[in-house]
Design a protein around this motif. Structure first.
Motif, PDB file in Angstrom:
ATOM      1  N   VAL A 152       0.942  -0.950   0.135  1.00  0.00           N
ATOM      2  CA  VAL A 152       0.107   0.071   0.143  1.00  0.00           C
ATOM      3  C   VAL A 152       0.873   1.297  -0.019  1.00  0.00           C
ATOM      4  O   VAL A 152       0.546   2.379  -0.886  1.00  0.00           O
ATOM      5  N   TRP A 153       2.000   1.293   0.903  1.00  0.00           N
ATOM      6  CA  TRP A 153       2.828   2.324   0.833  1.00  0.00           C
ATOM      7  C   TRP A 153       3.430   2.583  -0.515  1.00  0.00           C
ATOM      8  O   TRP A 153       3.542   3.792  -0.919  1.00  0.00           O
ATOM      9  N   LYS A 154       3.985   1.783  -1.146  1.00  0.00           N
ATOM     10  CA  LYS A 154       4.305   1.647  -2.518  1.00  0.00           C
ATOM     11  C   LYS A 154       3.543   2.287  -3.603  1.00  0.00           C
ATOM     12  O   LYS A 154       3.872   3.058  -4.478  1.00  0.00           O
ATOM     13  N   LEU A 155       2.328   1.705  -3.355  1.00  0.00           N
ATOM     14  CA  LEU A 155       1.099   2.366  -4.347  1.00  0.00           C
ATOM     15  C   LEU A 155       0.708   3.700  -3.852  1.00  0.00           C
ATOM     16  O   LEU A 155       0.565   4.324  -5.183  1.00  0.00           O
ATOM     17  N   THR A 156       0.936   4.031  -2.903  1.00  0.00           N
ATOM     18  CA  THR A 156       0.547   5.479  -2.722  1.00  0.00           C
ATOM     19  C   THR A 156       1.846   6.418  -2.785  1.00  0.00           C
ATOM     20  O   THR A 156       1.411   7.745  -2.456  1.00  0.00           O
ATOM     21  N   ASP A 157       2.862   6.146  -2.809  1.00  0.00           N
ATOM     22  CA  ASP A 157       3.933   6.982  -3.191  1.00  0.00           C
ATOM     23  C   ASP A 157       4.250   7.126  -4.605  1.00  0.00           C
ATOM     24  O   ASP A 157       4.684   6.261  -5.305  1.00  0.00           O
ATOM     25  N   GLY A 158       4.127   8.215  -5.044  1.00  0.00           N
ATOM     26  CA  GLY A 158       4.463   8.312  -6.430  1.00  0.00           C
ATOM     27  C   GLY A 158       3.296   9.189  -7.277  1.00  0.00           C
ATOM     28  O   GLY A 158       2.242   9.394  -6.729  1.00  0.00           O
ATOM     29  N   PRO A 159       3.435   9.205  -8.551  1.00  0.00           N
ATOM     30  CA  PRO A 159       2.503  10.299  -9.416  1.00  0.00           C
ATOM     31  C   PRO A 159       1.204   9.243  -9.557  1.00  0.00           C
ATOM     32  O   PRO A 159       0.123   9.761  -9.924  1.00  0.00           O
ATOM     33  N   ALA A 160       1.247   7.925  -9.451  1.00  0.00           N
ATOM     34  CA  ALA A 160       0.043   7.160  -9.802  1.00  0.00           C
ATOM     35  C   ALA A 160      -0.791   7.069  -8.548  1.00  0.00           C
ATOM     36  O   ALA A 160      -1.723   6.012  -8.630  1.00  0.00           O
ATOM     37  N   ALA A 161      -0.549   7.524  -7.626  1.00  0.00           N
ATOM     38  CA  ALA A 161      -1.298   7.332  -6.259  1.00  0.00           C
ATOM     39  C   ALA A 161      -2.671   7.597  -6.412  1.00  0.00           C
ATOM     40  O   ALA A 161      -3.564   6.943  -5.622  1.00  0.00           O
ATOM     41  N   SER A 162      -3.280   8.455  -7.256  1.00  0.00           N
ATOM     42  CA  SER A 162      -4.717   8.690  -7.456  1.00  0.00           C
ATOM     43  C   SER A 162      -5.444   7.605  -7.910  1.00  0.00           C
ATOM     44  O   SER A 162      -6.410   7.487  -7.808  1.00  0.00           O
ATOM     45  N   THR A 163      -4.737   6.834  -8.923  1.00  0.00           N
ATOM     46  CA  THR A 163      -5.420   5.899  -9.715  1.00  0.00           C
ATOM     47  C   THR A 163      -5.104   4.397  -8.943  1.00  0.00           C
ATOM     48  O   THR A 163      -5.741   3.441  -9.668  1.00  0.00           O
ATOM     49  N   ALA A 164      -4.451   4.281  -7.843  1.00  0.00           N
ATOM     50  CA  ALA A 164      -4.220   3.038  -7.376  1.00  0.00           C
ATOM     51  C   ALA A 164      -5.176   2.575  -6.403  1.00  0.00           C
ATOM     52  O   ALA A 164      -4.890   1.500  -5.541  1.00  0.00           O
ATOM     53  N   SER A 165      -6.492   3.280  -6.278  1.00  0.00           N
ATOM     54  CA  SER A 165      -7.239   2.750  -5.142  1.00  0.00           C
ATOM     55  C   SER A 165      -7.821   1.495  -5.404  1.00  0.00           C
ATOM     56  O   SER A 165      -8.142   0.683  -4.504  1.00  0.00           O
ATOM     57  N   THR A 166      -8.260   1.097  -6.693  1.00  0.00           N
ATOM     58  CA  THR A 166      -8.671  -0.257  -6.819  1.00  0.00           C
ATOM     59  C   THR A 166      -7.631  -1.051  -6.212  1.00  0.00           C
ATOM     60  O   THR A 166      -7.909  -2.299  -6.022  1.00  0.00           O
TER      61      THR A 166
END
Length: 110
Positions: free
Chosen positions: A40-54
């Protein structure tokens, strides 16, 4: 005889098994939680964080399902084992009034 020389009883062995099994389950749960937190931390860190909710929802759902299943299985198996041991070791007297005693699956006439 000192405590170090004493042989462990069946109860001591059962307690050790229960504690060891619980420790393994809890360690597994912690590892799953850490892996989930890292993902979760890896997915929320960076430019694609807004599209990683799914993806985050999928990861969290899988982690909670795995933890729940593993923990429930441990306690279910433990309860079944305890019930089986209790029923095997228990001495019961039949209700028919005879002097027979049932112990460890055998009918004994005194």
């Amino acid at each position: 005889m000192s405590a170090a020389e004493r042989k462990p009883t069946k109860t001591d062995i059962d307690i050790t098994r229960a504690r060891t099994g619980l420790g393994v389950v809890l360690a597994g749960d912690i590892v799953i939680l850490l892996a989930t937190a890292g993902a979760v931390w890896k997915l929320t860190d960076g430019p694609a964080a807004s599209t990683a909710s799914t993806a985050i929802i999928s990861i969290l759902t899988s982690a909670f399902t795995t933890i729940g299943t593993m923990t429930t299985a441990y306690f279910g198996i433990r309860a079944a084992t305890n019930t089986a041991q209790t029923s095997i070791n228990r001495t019961a007297t039949p209700d028919d009034g005879n002097d027979q005693t049932v112990a460890r699956g055998e009918v004994v006439t005194p």
